[in-house]
Design an enzyme around this catalytic site. Structure first.
Site, PDB file in Angstrom:
ATOM      1  CG  HIS A 307      50.842  47.394  35.741  1.00 12.46           C
ATOM      2  ND1 HIS A 307      51.721  47.276  35.261  1.00 12.46           N
ATOM      3  CD2 HIS A 307      50.454  48.629  34.618  1.00 12.46           C
ATOM      4  CE1 HIS A 307      52.523  47.753  34.395  1.00 12.46           C
ATOM      5  NE2 HIS A 307      51.186  48.832  34.502  1.00 12.46           N
ATOM      6  CG  ASP A 364      44.075  52.897  32.819  1.00 11.19           C
ATOM      7  OD1 ASP A 364      44.225  51.877  32.163  1.00 11.19           O
ATOM      8  OD2 ASP A 364      43.889  53.676  31.483  1.00 11.19           O
TER       9      ASP A 364
HETATM   10  C1  SDX Z   1      47.675  49.607  31.228  1.00 12.26           C
HETATM   11  O1  SDX Z   1      51.695  47.262  30.822  1.00 12.26           O
HETATM   12  C2  SDX Z   1      52.190  48.663  30.883  1.00 12.26           C
HETATM   13  O2  SDX Z   1      52.646  49.477  31.031  1.00 12.26           O
HETATM   14  C3  SDX Z   1      49.705  49.427  30.486  1.00 12.26           C
HETATM   15  C4  SDX Z   1      49.995  50.183  31.413  1.00 12.26           C
HETATM   16  C5  SDX Z   1      50.343  51.631  30.372  1.00 12.26           C
HETATM   17  O3  SDX Z   1      50.779  52.656  30.450  1.00 12.26           O
HETATM   18  O4  SDX Z   1      51.335  50.883  29.250  1.00 12.26           O
HETATM   19  O5  SDX Z   1      50.262  50.509  32.359  1.00 12.26           O
HETATM   20  C6  SDX Z   1      48.345  51.031  30.299  1.00 12.26           C
HETATM   21  O6  SDX Z   1      46.986  48.980  30.197  1.00 12.26           O
HETATM   22  C7  SDX Z   1      46.762  49.924  32.229  1.00 12.26           C
HETATM   23  C8  SDX Z   1      46.683  48.161  32.860  1.00 12.26           C
HETATM   24  C9  SDX Z   1      44.839  48.390  32.089  1.00 12.26           C
HETATM   25  N1  SDX Z   1      43.932  47.617  31.839  1.00 12.26           N
HETATM   26  C10 SDX Z   1      42.940  47.007  33.660  1.00 12.26           C
HETATM   27  O7  SDX Z   1      42.832  47.106  34.420  1.00 12.26           O
HETATM   28  C11 SDX Z   1      42.129  45.592  32.922  1.00 12.26           C
HETATM   29  C12 SDX Z   1      41.833  44.988  34.250  1.00 12.26           C
HETATM   30  N2  SDX Z   1      43.236  44.428  34.535  1.00 12.26           N
HETATM   31  C13 SDX Z   1      43.839  42.852  33.738  1.00 12.26           C
HETATM   32  O8  SDX Z   1      43.292  42.608  32.734  1.00 12.26           O
HETATM   33  C14 SDX Z   1      44.925  42.316  34.448  1.00 12.26           C
HETATM   34  O9  SDX Z   1      44.875  42.787  35.254  1.00 12.26           O
HETATM   35  C15 SDX Z   1      46.218  43.240  33.136  1.00 12.26           C
HETATM   36  C16 SDX Z   1      46.069  42.956  31.830  1.00 12.26           C
HETATM   37  C17 SDX Z   1      46.034  44.995  33.128  1.00 12.26           C
HETATM   38  C18 SDX Z   1      47.963  42.137  33.593  1.00 12.26           C
HETATM   39  O10 SDX Z   1      47.353  41.030  33.357  1.00 12.26           O
HETATM   40  P1  SDX Z   1      48.217  40.486  33.467  1.00 12.26           P
HETATM   41  O11 SDX Z   1      49.933  40.521  33.470  1.00 12.26           O
HETATM   42  O12 SDX Z   1      48.176  39.152  32.445  1.00 12.26           O
HETATM   43  O13 SDX Z   1      47.629  38.891  34.539  1.00 12.26           O
HETATM   44  P2  SDX Z   1      46.896  37.854  34.746  1.00 12.26           P
HETATM   45  O14 SDX Z   1      45.809  38.586  34.164  1.00 12.26           O
HETATM   46  O15 SDX Z   1      47.507  36.777  34.568  1.00 12.26           O
HETATM   47  O16 SDX Z   1      46.311  37.661  36.443  1.00 12.26           O
HETATM   48  C19 SDX Z   1      46.776  37.426  37.378  1.00 12.26           C
HETATM   49  C20 SDX Z   1      45.624  37.048  38.065  1.00 12.26           C
HETATM   50  C21 SDX Z   1      45.125  36.041  37.404  1.00 12.26           C
HETATM   51  O17 SDX Z   1      44.704  35.158  38.160  1.00 12.26           O
HETATM   52  P3  SDX Z   1      45.016  33.647  37.988  1.00 12.26           P
HETATM   53  O18 SDX Z   1      44.686  33.454  36.499  1.00 12.26           O
HETATM   54  O19 SDX Z   1      46.720  33.885  38.649  1.00 12.26           O
HETATM   55  O20 SDX Z   1      44.300  32.691  39.278  1.00 12.26           O
HETATM   56  O21 SDX Z   1      45.227  37.787  38.578  1.00 12.26           O
HETATM   57  C22 SDX Z   1      43.551  38.026  38.418  1.00 12.26           C
HETATM   58  C23 SDX Z   1      44.161  37.724  37.086  1.00 12.26           C
HETATM   59  O22 SDX Z   1      43.096  36.507  36.699  1.00 12.26           O
HETATM   60  N3  SDX Z   1      43.659  39.175  38.044  1.00 12.26           N
HETATM   61  C24 SDX Z   1      42.311  40.609  38.020  1.00 12.26           C
HETATM   62  C25 SDX Z   1      42.370  41.432  37.701  1.00 12.26           C
HETATM   63  N4  SDX Z   1      43.574  41.552  37.240  1.00 12.26           N
HETATM   64  C26 SDX Z   1      44.570  40.238  36.816  1.00 12.26           C
HETATM   65  N5  SDX Z   1      41.496  39.405  38.852  1.00 12.26           N
HETATM   66  C27 SDX Z   1      40.448  40.351  38.456  1.00 12.26           C
HETATM   67  N6  SDX Z   1      40.041  41.224  38.624  1.00 12.26           N
HETATM   68  C28 SDX Z   1      40.752  42.225  38.321  1.00 12.26           C
HETATM   69  N7  SDX Z   1      41.738  42.592  37.300  1.00 12.26           N
END
Ligand code: SDX
Length: 429
Positions: A307, A364
């Site tokens: 998140h 989720d």
């Molecule tokens: C919702 O914003 C909100 O409030 C949203 C929400 C709401 O109520 O409105 O809470 C609802 O959207 C919840 C989130 C649902 N999405 C998912 O579950 C999809 C999977 N999650 C990822 O796509 C990700 O965690 C995000 C999009 C939710 C957050 O992404 P960020 O904050 O941009 O973080 P990032 O992508 O920069 O990740 C940081 C690191 C990265 O590694 P590095 O580049 O630092 O090496 O963590 C890794 C990412 O690769 N990472 C994951 C991961 N999520 C982040 N690695 C594996 N699996 C994951 N799920």
């Protein structure tokens, strides 16, 4: 909205002072509105990771502590002790309702749940297998073609009617999208049922037999709706605010929010998370997917994990996990996918990669298992998220319009394209 920003200090940049404001909870903000004029510079913050786009008094998240407050009330208390309509009133009005206030609000919503009879014609334009979110985007945007008496955003009465209409009609439209998908007749709303019971009967009743409301299902779904109602300036809420800042009508703004929520990185994650769990299928296949989630060269991510704000356990996921347990037990369902989800969570939370990156289950991760147990098809999950989040979207839209600092949103950029050059005629290329 009356601004409650309090200046608590200042920071100096290149000799220019910028005020610092403190809020009720959370980080202070640096007011950089004059940065462009004073220093002829912009800030650079793709994804707005450190940018407060507005002042808001609706929801507060502490990502480190895993806290979520709606108008100051903790989400777990509201989920356990309140219901959808009362929490919707709270988000819109800022205070818990009196008994009379709640009755008036509930009745107002109840008596706006029907849609214009011609509205049904929109559905015939869609293929039967259209994704419910595609239908919701189109249908909600089309509401502005029907309700011209509530699209003047400068008229408080119009805004008030639009707020009630939007909250009231979303379940009807979502249920119509589901019925259209399964080829069953649309079911009219019933005024003798609660908001969530009414939605269940519009989704699952058929003319051929009496429909009996399952109170356990209704209570679980009501809780799920409360958990999804609002969440500060997430991507879809920011989309609604940005659309609203141009003066677009409320129905068009909510349609924009639905479009943004559909993305798998946002609201589409509940559908994606369940599909992922079903693809994993059994506990023994979990390590393979954990490995893929950690592989930089593999675009696979654990859906329902991570998140932007929560760097601790999403408090909604805790309530969701408990509700999933209760629903499966109460409905005497054994869902092997739940066992896969719990084991995947256990393994991930012990894995250095997830610990170091502070990746926890978000709302989720478990919601899909509960919604499936309640009988919803997977492609309806995000539509349910949109139904609930409509309360937050419309509350934030309403707050944005009453914000003394509100103006049309128009971010700037840093340009790194080609320098100015003259056109080259074809015969010289
Ligand atoms: C919702 O914003 C909100 O409030 C949203 C929400 C709401 O109520 O409105 O809470 C609802 O959207 C919840 C989130 C649902 N999405 C998912 O579950 C999809 C999977 N999650 C990822 O796509 C990700 O965690 C995000 C999009 C939710 C957050 O992404 P960020 O904050 O941009 O973080 P990032 O992508 O920069 O990740 C940081 C690191 C990265 O590694 P590095 O580049 O630092 O090496 O963590 C890794 C990412 O690769 N990472 C994951 C991961 N999520 C982040 N690695 C594996 N699996 C994951 N799920």
């Amino acid at each position: 909205m009356e601004s409650k920003l309090k200046q608590s200090g200042a920071v100096s940049l290149d000799g220019v002072e910028f005020p610092v404001y403190s809020g009720t909870h959370g980080q202070d903000v640096i007011d950089i509105r004059s940065l462009g004029k004073q220093l002829d510079k912009f800030t650079f913050d793709p994804g707005y990771t450190s940018t407060a786009s507005c002042e808001s008094q609706i929801t507060y998240i502490d990502g480190d502590e895993g806290i979520l407050l709606y108008r100051g009330y903790p989400i777990d208390q509201l989920a356990e002790q309140s219901d959808f309509i009362e929490t919707a009133y709270l988000l819109l009005h800022g205070e818990l309702p009196t008994p009379d206030g709640l009755t008036d609000f509930r009745d107002n919503i109840t008596y706006h749940t029907m849609v214009h009879e011609h509205f049904k014609n929109f559905f015939n334009g869609f293929r039967r297998d259209a994704h419910p979110m595609a239908v919701m985007c189109g249908a909600v945007g089309a509401l502005s073609a029907f309700y011209h008496d509530s699209t003047d955003i400068h008229d408080p009465e119009h805004r008030n009617i639009a707020v009630h209409r939007m909250i009231a009609k979303m379940p009807t439209i979502a249920a119509m999208a589901h019925k259209y998908n399964v080829g069953q007749p649309f079911v009219f709303p019933r005024n003798d049922l609660s908001y969530t019971e009414n939605f269940l009967q519009m989704c699952f009743s058929v003319p051929a037999e009496e429909y009996e409301i399952n109170k356990i299902a209704a209570s679980a779904l009501d809780k799920i709706f409360i958990l999804h109602m609002d969440h500060e300036q997430n991507a879809s809420t920011s989309t609604v605010r940005l659309a609203g800042s141009s003066g677009a009508n409320p129905f068009a703004c909510i349609a924009a929010g639905i479009a943004c929520l559909w993305g798998p990185a946002h609201g589409g994650a509940n559908e994606a998370a369940l599909r992922m769990l079903m693809e994993i299928g059994t506990v023994d296949r979990i390590p393979e997917y954990i490995k893929r989630a950690k592989d930089k060269d593999d675009p696979f991510r654990l859906m329902g994990f991570g998140h932007r704000v929560y760097k601790n356990y999403d408090p909604r996921a805790s309530v969701m996990k408990k509700a999933t347990n209760e629903v499966l037990d109460a409905l005497e369902l054994k869902d092997p996918i739940f066992a896969v989800a719990k084991e995947l969570e256990r393994i991930a939370l012990e894995d250095e990669y997830f610990v170091q990156k502070k990746l926890y289950p978000n709302i989720d991760f478990y919601s899909g298992i509960t919604l499936r147990a309640l009988g919803f098809p997977t492609d309806m999950f995000t539509a349910l998220f949109a139904l609930a989040r409509t309360v937050g979207w419309i509350a934030q839209w309403q707050e944005m319009l009453s914000d003394p600092n509100q103006k049309i949103g128009r971010p700037r950029q840093i340009y790194t394209g080609a320098a100015r050059r003259d056109f080259v005629p074809m015969n010289q290329r």
